[in-house]
Design an enzyme around this catalytic site. Sequence first.
Site, PDB file in Angstrom:
ATOM      1  CB  CYS A  23      -0.941   0.009   1.199  1.00 24.36           C
ATOM      2  SG  CYS A  23      -0.080   0.095   2.783  1.00 24.36           S
ATOM      3  CB  CYS A  26       4.454  -0.198   1.979  1.00 28.83           C
ATOM      4  SG  CYS A  26       3.362  -1.389   2.780  1.00 28.83           S
ATOM      5  CG  ASP A 464       6.443  23.002 -33.667  1.00 29.86           C
ATOM      6  OD1 ASP A 464       5.588  22.102 -33.625  1.00 29.86           O
ATOM      7  OD2 ASP A 464       7.651  22.794 -33.561  1.00 29.86           O
TER       8      ASP A 464
END
Length: 557
Positions: A23, A26, A464
Amino acid sequence: MSTSAPDVGARDRVELSIGGMTCASCAARIEKKLNRMDGVEATVNFATEKARVDFGHGTTVEDLIATVERTGYTAELPPPPAAPEPAAATAPRESGPGYPHRDRLLISAVLAVPVVLLSMVPALQFTDWQWLAFALTGPVVVYGGLPFHRAAWTSLRHGAATMDTLVSLGTLAAFGWSCWALFGGRAGLPGTHHDFSLSVGDTDASSTLYLETAAAVTVLILLGRYLEARSKRRAGAALHALLDLGAKDVAVLQYEGGGREAPSDKGGGGRPAWREVRLPVDRLTVGTRFVVRPGETIATDGVVVEGGSAVDTSMLTGESVPVEVTVGDAVTGATVNAGGRLVVEATRVGADTRLARMARLVEEAQNGKAAAQRLADRISAVFVPVVILIALATLVVWLLATDSPTEAFTASVAVLIIACPCALGLATPTALMVGTGRGAQLGILIKGPEVLETTRTVDTVVLDKTGTVTTGRMTLLAVHTAEGVDGAEALRLAGAVEHASEHPIARAIAEAAAGAGGLPAVEDFRNVPGRGVQGVVAGRTVVAGREALLADRAQHL
């Protein structure tokens, strides 16, 4: 040797693969431990299961790995970037939660469904049904929940608490209460029924079972971990797709040697003979010459040493119009040869190619942390201890307020189980992985998470190159002819000779001509690399191409 603060200007960077995280808390623990080391700046990403660490010369990689291992997790260096399959280094690790638990999920689900039905549908409750439910719940809690219990125990030994702590406490508490009610209370008596109600009322604590809670929560959390892992793998697959743009094998030119002459050297000229050998692209070395035929992907970055063609560089520049290349021009790996035959000499291979550097840029962006993710990680670090305290407080308050152990236990376990938002620390990094990976597939390179976050304020986009917003497929819009020349006839003749060419402009002309009527056959067709084509159509010599090609034949515009 001085042990003072490390030289900030002389720092190393390493990426570690972290194992054992379940998780976001951790990841926060590991990051906190690493950052406590002198001269170390670390970022740990739960979604990618990697840690990016900057450190001074007073620290070694072994020190970093040892720190992670003392925290209760594993760490190792990923495969070197020059590995034959660079995609393997970026693939989501299968050691994370989810895919390895697929069989565990399926077995637990099969056992848990009857428990839930028996516990929540009184009509299905036969004599001694509770013992069958107990027998089915045991393997679910022990076997199905083993990853959570193991992770919670590891965290406990290191004086920490994670999301797994909540899951383990909640399921074991529910199962433990049920065991006490069955073996020491009245719940194990024959004929006991378990009515399902959405309201909380006075019930006999010794006859109350929570088997369905323990089984269902274990299965649902396993399902959540499986779905998390699948989303992480799919996000990583987008980066695989970017790397898969490269060629898998290549036609390498090798010198035959032995004094043999090339087949074309009849009469002898002493020229060396070359032969084509098909090899995996990872066996290419700098200086190797290889052949790229029309429609093939250029295997690696190099310089054209023979031939001329148009190269589709849209995956690199976004420009849909192919770029003409000839001897001496540089070409990029993973671009597509759209015209004639090329012989290319490799100048960069493996991790040095432009495609590999693009992949590294995307992966670094995935390993970065957005501001929202850092906030979620900080919350996760204190979330679990706060929830446990709230659950204990809930137990005490309900006992004092109701004097009912059943109601107090129900409320306390509900706090533990419901307050387990594993997605809290996973949603943001997974979204980042998906965004950067999918963008790379579409030719959009994102430098970092902060770029994605700032896009919410963008109200104007300036491009561009017009080619970046086109379909990439050219079409013929109009035909302009000299005075006295029929436009339809000119298109028919030009389309016939262009039909034999692979060039994108030639295809556009040929398709327009074919749409206006059938195309006659072309004879003596010849492709002039970088200039155009010529051939004989219906007895008439047709030349189509650049102005220089026409000038060579005294046809000045």
